[in-house]
Scaffold this motif. Sequence first.
Motif, mmCIF file in Angstrom:
data_model
loop_
_atom_site.group_PDB
_atom_site.id
_atom_site.type_symbol
_atom_site.label_atom_id
_atom_site.label_comp_id
_atom_site.label_asym_id
_atom_site.label_seq_id
_atom_site.Cartn_x
_atom_site.Cartn_y
_atom_site.Cartn_z
ATOM 1 N N LEU A 200 54.763 91.476 -25.594
ATOM 2 C CA LEU A 200 54.522 90.996 -24.970
ATOM 3 C C LEU A 200 54.425 90.930 -23.314
ATOM 4 N N LYS A 201 53.620 90.150 -23.017
ATOM 5 C CA LYS A 201 53.579 90.463 -21.090
ATOM 6 C C LYS A 201 54.486 89.562 -20.749
ATOM 7 N N SER A 202 55.576 88.032 -21.439
ATOM 8 C CA SER A 202 56.453 87.034 -20.771
ATOM 9 C C SER A 202 56.684 86.529 -21.980
ATOM 10 N N VAL A 203 58.142 85.838 -21.613
ATOM 11 C CA VAL A 203 58.719 84.446 -22.551
ATOM 12 C C VAL A 203 58.386 84.093 -22.897
ATOM 13 N N VAL A 204 57.746 83.585 -24.253
ATOM 14 C CA VAL A 204 56.780 82.572 -25.546
ATOM 15 C C VAL A 204 57.683 82.338 -26.590
ATOM 16 N N PRO A 205 57.426 80.640 -26.195
ATOM 17 C CA PRO A 205 58.106 79.902 -26.864
ATOM 18 C C PRO A 205 57.767 80.500 -28.474
ATOM 19 N N TRP A 206 59.152 80.791 -29.253
ATOM 20 C CA TRP A 206 59.068 80.861 -30.619
ATOM 21 C C TRP A 206 60.193 80.032 -30.318
ATOM 22 N N GLN B 236 71.995 65.889 -36.345
ATOM 23 C CA GLN B 236 71.746 65.130 -37.783
ATOM 24 C C GLN B 236 72.718 65.354 -38.742
ATOM 25 N N ARG B 237 73.615 66.046 -37.880
ATOM 26 C CA ARG B 237 74.799 66.548 -39.138
ATOM 27 C C ARG B 237 75.958 65.989 -38.043
ATOM 28 N N GLY B 238 75.343 64.968 -37.213
ATOM 29 C CA GLY B 238 76.586 65.213 -36.535
ATOM 30 C C GLY B 238 76.941 65.815 -35.616
ATOM 31 N N TYR B 239 76.790 67.273 -35.208
ATOM 32 C CA TYR B 239 77.776 68.113 -33.880
ATOM 33 C C TYR B 239 77.592 67.378 -32.795
ATOM 34 N N THR B 240 78.221 68.107 -32.101
ATOM 35 C CA THR B 240 78.082 68.123 -30.314
ATOM 36 C C THR B 240 76.840 69.432 -29.868
ATOM 37 N N ILE B 241 75.807 69.359 -29.049
ATOM 38 C CA ILE B 241 75.050 70.372 -28.942
ATOM 39 C C ILE B 241 74.037 70.140 -27.220
ATOM 40 N N THR B 242 74.252 71.081 -27.078
ATOM 41 C CA THR B 242 72.974 71.128 -25.724
ATOM 42 C C THR B 242 72.569 72.680 -25.822
ATOM 43 N N SER B 243 71.129 72.006 -25.113
ATOM 44 C CA SER B 243 70.030 73.097 -25.215
ATOM 45 C C SER B 243 69.356 73.048 -23.552
ATOM 46 N N CYS B 244 69.057 74.506 -23.430
ATOM 47 C CA CYS B 244 68.670 74.048 -22.564
ATOM 48 C C CYS B 244 68.010 75.285 -22.283
ATOM 49 N N ASP B 245 66.712 75.076 -21.319
ATOM 50 C CA ASP B 245 65.244 75.607 -21.136
ATOM 51 C C ASP B 245 64.221 75.988 -19.903
ATOM 52 N N PRO B 246 63.781 75.895 -19.497
ATOM 53 C CA PRO B 246 63.140 76.006 -18.314
ATOM 54 C C PRO B 246 61.426 75.228 -19.114
ATOM 55 N N ILE B 247 61.289 75.639 -20.096
ATOM 56 C CA ILE B 247 60.184 74.750 -21.132
ATOM 57 C C ILE B 247 60.218 73.022 -21.014
ATOM 58 N N TYR B 248 61.399 73.109 -21.053
ATOM 59 C CA TYR B 248 62.114 71.583 -21.237
ATOM 60 C C TYR B 248 61.714 70.663 -20.344
ATOM 61 N N GLU C 256 52.617 68.707 -24.602
ATOM 62 C CA GLU C 256 52.343 70.291 -23.418
ATOM 63 C C GLU C 256 53.137 71.718 -24.163
ATOM 64 N N ILE C 257 54.250 71.456 -24.616
ATOM 65 C CA ILE C 257 54.982 71.811 -25.711
ATOM 66 C C ILE C 257 53.849 72.824 -26.637
ATOM 67 N N ALA C 258 53.920 71.528 -27.459
ATOM 68 C CA ALA C 258 53.052 71.655 -28.309
ATOM 69 C C ALA C 258 51.634 73.035 -27.715
ATOM 70 N N GLN C 259 50.983 72.611 -27.279
ATOM 71 C CA GLN C 259 50.024 73.444 -26.415
ATOM 72 C C GLN C 259 50.147 74.593 -26.194
ATOM 73 N N ARG C 260 51.544 75.080 -25.484
ATOM 74 C CA ARG C 260 51.754 76.385 -25.318
ATOM 75 C C ARG C 260 52.127 76.667 -26.055
ATOM 76 N N ILE C 261 52.238 76.477 -27.164
ATOM 77 C CA ILE C 261 53.086 76.779 -29.145
ATOM 78 C C ILE C 261 51.561 77.768 -29.972
ATOM 79 N N ASP C 262 51.008 76.727 -29.652
ATOM 80 C CA ASP C 262 49.449 76.294 -30.015
ATOM 81 C C ASP C 262 48.613 78.058 -29.569
ATOM 82 N N ALA C 263 48.707 78.206 -28.153
ATOM 83 C CA ALA C 263 48.176 79.089 -27.406
ATOM 84 C C ALA C 263 48.668 80.353 -27.546
ATOM 85 N N THR C 264 50.065 80.573 -27.369
ATOM 86 C CA THR C 264 50.519 81.757 -28.119
ATOM 87 C C THR C 264 50.688 82.198 -29.656
#
Length: 232
Positions: free
Chosen positions: A5-11, A49-61, A67-75
């Motif tokens: 792949l040429k670049s990082v893709v949403p997966w 959903q399980r009651g845990y503490t979690i933070t996710s980080c990503d430039p895609i956010y 728009e994210i769904a469109q990127r997923i469909d495109a790749t």
Amino acid sequence: MGLELKSVVPWGRCFDEYRRMFELSDADLARTLLDCGGGPASFNTEMTQRGYTITSCDPIYQFSAVEIAQRIDATYATIISGVLENLDHYVWREIPNPEVLGKVRMAAMTQFLADFPTGLAAGRYQVAALPNLPFADHQFDLALCSHLLFTYSDQLSLAFHLEAIESLCRVASEVRIFPLLRLDGEASPWLPPILDRLQTQNLEYEVRITAYEFQMGGNQLLKIFSGNRGKA
């Protein structure tokens, strides 16, 4: 030659895969977790959903769910066709074929997309990119990084990897990175110099064989102990 792949893709991957990739015990799940480069995985959704503490980080956010769904469909088709051309680079055990792979990944990403607006408003999803993480020193007990570092060795330089790992070690007392292979299934050339750097910095680490293996030979996990908690 395997998948390219040429670049990082949403997966995105699901909670069960995260547990096995990162050897997450019940005690690990109860820690303060950062999923760095989380993308459209359903891990944050299922953890919440399980009651845990979690933070996710990503430039895609920075983008909307649409728009994210469109990127997923495109790749999506590019990834699945690449897998079809390299069937022998994967272990078809829990996931028996590329068709099921597509359904499993889309199920995880659909869960993410449904949760994303709520999670973004709640601060569970943060717009941030390695190597510049906007978090406090040791804000997290455990930072996870899945299928980004080492996976994209052709796209991300050794200097980037070193800076990114330094940043992860700054914000979390323990860091886990999976897998340690490139996208094409070859060993990442950055692993030996990175392990040398960790030794130079007197950081404790270990490379472990996990029970999770989808990419052929992609069953190694790097654990780095950067704080004073020791091994969990």
